[in-house]
Structure formats: structure tokens, C-alpha cells
Design a protein around this motif. Structure first.
Motif, mmCIF file in Angstrom:
data_model
loop_
_atom_site.group_PDB
_atom_site.id
_atom_site.type_symbol
_atom_site.label_atom_id
_atom_site.label_comp_id
_atom_site.label_asym_id
_atom_site.label_seq_id
_atom_site.Cartn_x
_atom_site.Cartn_y
_atom_site.Cartn_z
ATOM 1 N N ALA A 133 1.942 8.882 -4.684
ATOM 2 C CA ALA A 133 1.582 7.460 -4.565
ATOM 3 C C ALA A 133 1.068 6.871 -5.882
ATOM 4 O O ALA A 133 1.569 5.838 -6.326
ATOM 5 N N PRO A 134 0.083 7.498 -6.535
ATOM 6 C CA PRO A 134 -0.345 6.913 -7.811
ATOM 7 C C PRO A 134 0.740 6.986 -8.887
ATOM 8 O O PRO A 134 0.824 6.104 -9.751
ATOM 9 N N GLY A 135 1.601 7.991 -8.825
ATOM 10 C CA GLY A 135 2.706 8.072 -9.775
ATOM 11 C C GLY A 135 3.691 6.939 -9.576
ATOM 12 O O GLY A 135 4.129 6.292 -10.534
ATOM 13 N N LEU A 136 4.039 6.670 -8.328
ATOM 14 C CA LEU A 136 4.941 5.561 -8.009
ATOM 15 C C LEU A 136 4.317 4.229 -8.422
ATOM 16 O O LEU A 136 4.986 3.371 -9.000
ATOM 17 N N HIS A 137 3.030 4.087 -8.168
ATOM 18 C CA HIS A 137 2.304 2.876 -8.557
ATOM 19 C C HIS A 137 2.331 2.714 -10.079
ATOM 20 O O HIS A 137 2.548 1.617 -10.602
ATOM 21 N N ASP A 159 3.943 -0.375 -12.191
ATOM 22 C CA ASP A 159 3.194 -1.139 -13.198
ATOM 23 C C ASP A 159 3.970 -1.237 -14.512
ATOM 24 O O ASP A 159 3.979 -2.283 -15.155
ATOM 25 N N MET A 160 4.617 -0.141 -14.916
ATOM 26 C CA MET A 160 5.403 -0.136 -16.150
ATOM 27 C C MET A 160 6.568 -1.114 -16.074
ATOM 28 O O MET A 160 6.884 -1.794 -17.040
ATOM 29 N N LEU A 161 7.205 -1.178 -14.908
ATOM 30 C CA LEU A 161 8.432 -1.955 -14.773
ATOM 31 C C LEU A 161 8.217 -3.421 -14.439
ATOM 32 O O LEU A 161 8.990 -4.271 -14.873
ATOM 33 N N VAL A 162 7.186 -3.722 -13.645
ATOM 34 C CA VAL A 162 6.990 -5.123 -13.225
ATOM 35 C C VAL A 162 5.635 -5.680 -13.631
ATOM 36 O O VAL A 162 5.348 -6.841 -13.365
ATOM 37 N N GLY A 163 4.799 -4.861 -14.243
ATOM 38 C CA GLY A 163 3.470 -5.308 -14.642
ATOM 39 C C GLY A 163 2.432 -5.004 -13.575
ATOM 40 O O GLY A 163 2.758 -4.835 -12.405
ATOM 41 N N GLU A 164 1.198 -4.922 -14.011
ATOM 42 C CA GLU A 164 0.112 -4.631 -13.079
ATOM 43 C C GLU A 164 -0.111 -5.806 -12.151
ATOM 44 O O GLU A 164 -0.039 -6.959 -12.559
ATOM 45 N N ARG A 165 -0.398 -5.483 -10.890
ATOM 46 C CA ARG A 165 -0.572 -6.507 -9.867
ATOM 47 C C ARG A 165 -1.758 -6.153 -8.996
ATOM 48 O O ARG A 165 -1.982 -4.995 -8.682
ATOM 49 N N ASP A 166 -2.473 -7.181 -8.567
ATOM 50 C CA ASP A 166 -3.627 -6.988 -7.686
ATOM 51 C C ASP A 166 -3.229 -6.698 -6.245
ATOM 52 O O ASP A 166 -4.049 -6.239 -5.458
ATOM 53 N N ASP A 167 -1.969 -6.972 -5.894
ATOM 54 C CA ASP A 167 -1.538 -6.798 -4.510
ATOM 55 C C ASP A 167 -0.915 -5.432 -4.232
ATOM 56 O O ASP A 167 -0.409 -5.191 -3.143
ATOM 57 N N VAL A 168 -0.954 -4.518 -5.207
ATOM 58 C CA VAL A 168 -0.428 -3.165 -5.015
ATOM 59 C C VAL A 168 -1.594 -2.176 -5.053
ATOM 60 O O VAL A 168 -2.372 -2.157 -6.005
ATOM 61 N N LEU A 169 -1.687 -1.380 -3.999
ATOM 62 C CA LEU A 169 -2.758 -0.386 -3.863
ATOM 63 C C LEU A 169 -2.128 0.975 -3.604
ATOM 64 O O LEU A 169 -1.023 1.055 -3.065
ATOM 65 N N ASP A 170 -2.821 2.029 -3.963
ATOM 66 C CA ASP A 170 -2.321 3.373 -3.649
ATOM 67 C C ASP A 170 -3.471 4.293 -3.268
ATOM 68 O O ASP A 170 -4.616 4.073 -3.665
ATOM 69 N N CYS A 171 -3.131 5.290 -2.480
ATOM 70 C CA CYS A 171 -4.110 6.295 -2.074
ATOM 71 C C CYS A 171 -3.365 7.594 -1.771
ATOM 72 O O CYS A 171 -2.374 7.595 -1.044
ATOM 73 N N CYS A 172 -3.858 8.685 -2.353
ATOM 74 C CA CYS A 172 -3.190 9.969 -2.137
ATOM 75 C C CYS A 172 -4.151 10.990 -1.542
ATOM 76 O O CYS A 172 -5.359 10.929 -1.739
ATOM 77 N N MET A 173 -3.556 11.912 -0.798
ATOM 78 C CA MET A 173 -4.301 13.021 -0.194
ATOM 79 C C MET A 173 -3.988 14.271 -1.010
ATOM 80 O O MET A 173 -2.867 14.774 -0.969
ATOM 81 N N THR A 174 -4.957 14.725 -1.768
ATOM 82 C CA THR A 174 -4.746 15.896 -2.620
ATOM 83 C C THR A 174 -5.043 17.175 -1.847
ATOM 84 O O THR A 174 -5.653 17.149 -0.777
ATOM 85 N N SER A 175 -4.620 18.298 -2.400
ATOM 86 C CA SER A 175 -4.746 19.585 -1.705
ATOM 87 C C SER A 175 -6.190 20.014 -1.483
ATOM 88 O O SER A 175 -6.468 20.793 -0.576
ATOM 89 N N ASP A 176 -7.115 19.500 -2.271
ATOM 90 C CA ASP A 176 -8.520 19.867 -2.113
ATOM 91 C C ASP A 176 -9.282 18.904 -1.201
ATOM 92 O O ASP A 176 -10.499 18.991 -1.069
ATOM 93 N N MET A 177 -8.570 18.010 -0.540
ATOM 94 C CA MET A 177 -9.189 16.939 0.230
ATOM 95 C C MET A 177 -8.924 17.134 1.717
ATOM 96 O O MET A 177 -7.784 17.310 2.137
ATOM 97 N N GLY A 178 -9.981 17.090 2.511
ATOM 98 C CA GLY A 178 -9.827 17.130 3.954
ATOM 99 C C GLY A 178 -9.530 15.750 4.498
ATOM 100 O O GLY A 178 -9.565 14.742 3.775
ATOM 101 N N ALA A 179 -9.254 15.687 5.789
ATOM 102 C CA ALA A 179 -8.892 14.420 6.422
ATOM 103 C C ALA A 179 -10.011 13.383 6.312
ATOM 104 O O ALA A 179 -9.745 12.210 6.036
ATOM 105 N N GLU A 180 -11.260 13.810 6.489
ATOM 106 C CA GLU A 180 -12.380 12.859 6.411
ATOM 107 C C GLU A 180 -12.499 12.246 5.022
ATOM 108 O O GLU A 180 -12.724 11.043 4.883
ATOM 109 N N ALA A 181 -12.360 13.075 3.998
ATOM 110 C CA ALA A 181 -12.454 12.580 2.621
ATOM 111 C C ALA A 181 -11.305 11.622 2.322
ATOM 112 O O ALA A 181 -11.506 10.597 1.669
ATOM 113 N N LEU A 211 0.860 -1.180 0.000
ATOM 114 C CA LEU A 211 0.000 0.000 0.000
ATOM 115 C C LEU A 211 0.898 1.231 0.000
ATOM 116 O O LEU A 211 1.721 1.404 0.905
ATOM 117 N N ILE A 212 0.730 2.063 -1.010
ATOM 118 C CA ILE A 212 1.519 3.295 -1.148
ATOM 119 C C ILE A 212 0.592 4.477 -0.875
ATOM 120 O O ILE A 212 -0.450 4.601 -1.520
#
Length: 141
Positions: free
Chosen positions: A13-17, A21-43, A5-6
Motif C-alpha cells: 500500500a505505501p509503495g503503491l501510494h 505520488d511520483m506520477l500524479v503528484g501528492e494529494r490530500d485525498d489519498v491515504l494508505d495503511c499496511c499490516m506488517t508482519s510484526d503487527m497484530g490485528a489490534e495494532a 484508501l489503499i
């Protein structure tokens, strides 16, 4: 299953993910989640809960965050604790591409061995790149 989980501020995080994916292929065991500037903690927490929904009670997680102590990483730890994963959670701050590649490519290793390799690869990747610009004009580049 062990999940990777990134999490990050901004789109790291999505950029690293995406690069993973480009280097090792897409995998179901890799997840990502990012906090953008327009997003509060609850979101962010809601988005994170949706992201980690596939993780089951018997799964383990290698959690990669951009900054130790940052909101994305601490909130991810809280969400995973609520899911009952804390005993099977390994947390890394200062994530970089070599760390995540190592975790993805050596997924068959036990958690303790893989943790050591992930840290070693991450540290080895951080160094100054120095060009030799010596004045020898006869040398080919």
C-alpha cells in the motif's frame, strides 16, 4: 470529498501510494495503511483508525485492497462502517497501479462511472507481455 484508501499486507500500500505520488503528484485525498508482519490485528486497526481520521461523515471512499477477504481489507471495511461511511464506500480487491491512477486522475467523475473505469483499467492492465523474438536478423530492434 472522495478519498482513495489503499490497504495491504506488507508494504504494498505505501509503495503503491509512493508511485502514485511520483506520477500524479501528492494529494490530500489519498491515504494508505499496511499490516506488517510484526503487527497484530489490534495494532493494525489502531493504525488504520489514525489513517482514516481525516475522513468525514459526508465523504465517500474508494477502498483498494491487495487481496479480497484479507485482513487489511476486511478490517478497513469494519473501521469505515463504524465511521458511518458504508453507504458511500466502494471496495476493490486485487488493486494495481492503473486502477489507482484512474481513480486519482478522474476524481471528478461520479462514483458509478468512476467505478466502471477503475475496474476496466485494472483488468486491461493484466495480460501477458510477449516479446517477438523472430529470427529475422536484418531487423533493427
Amino acid at each position: 470529498m472522495r478519498y482513495l484508501l489503499i490497504v495491504s499486507h506488507g508494504t504494498f500500500a505505501p509503495g503503491l501510494h509512493s508511485v502514485l505520488d511520483m506520477l500524479v503528484g501528492e494529494r490530500d485525498d489519498v491515504l494508505d495503511c499496511c499490516m506488517t508482519s510484526d503487527m497484530g490485528a489490534e495494532a493494525y486497526v489502531q493504525k488504520l483508525e489514525e489513517t482514516v481520521a481525516p475522513i468525514g461523515a459526508d465523504d465517500s471512499v474508494f477502498l483498494f485492497g491487495d487481496v479480497i477477504g484479507g485482513s487489511p481489507l476486511t478490517n478497513a471495511m469494519n473501521v469505515l462502517t463504524k465511521k458511518g461511511i458504508m453507504e458511500r464506500l466502494t471496495v476493490f480487491g486485487g488493486a494495481n497501479l492503473p486502477m489507482v491512477i484512474t481513480a486519482a486522475m478522474e476524481a471528478d467523475e461520479d462514483d458509478a462511472t468512476l467505478k466502471e473505469r477503475v475496474i476496466a483499467e485494472g483488468q486491461a492492465a493484466i495480460r501477458e507481455f510477449v516479446l517477438d523474438l523472430g529470427g529475422d536478423e536484418d531487423e533493427d530492434l
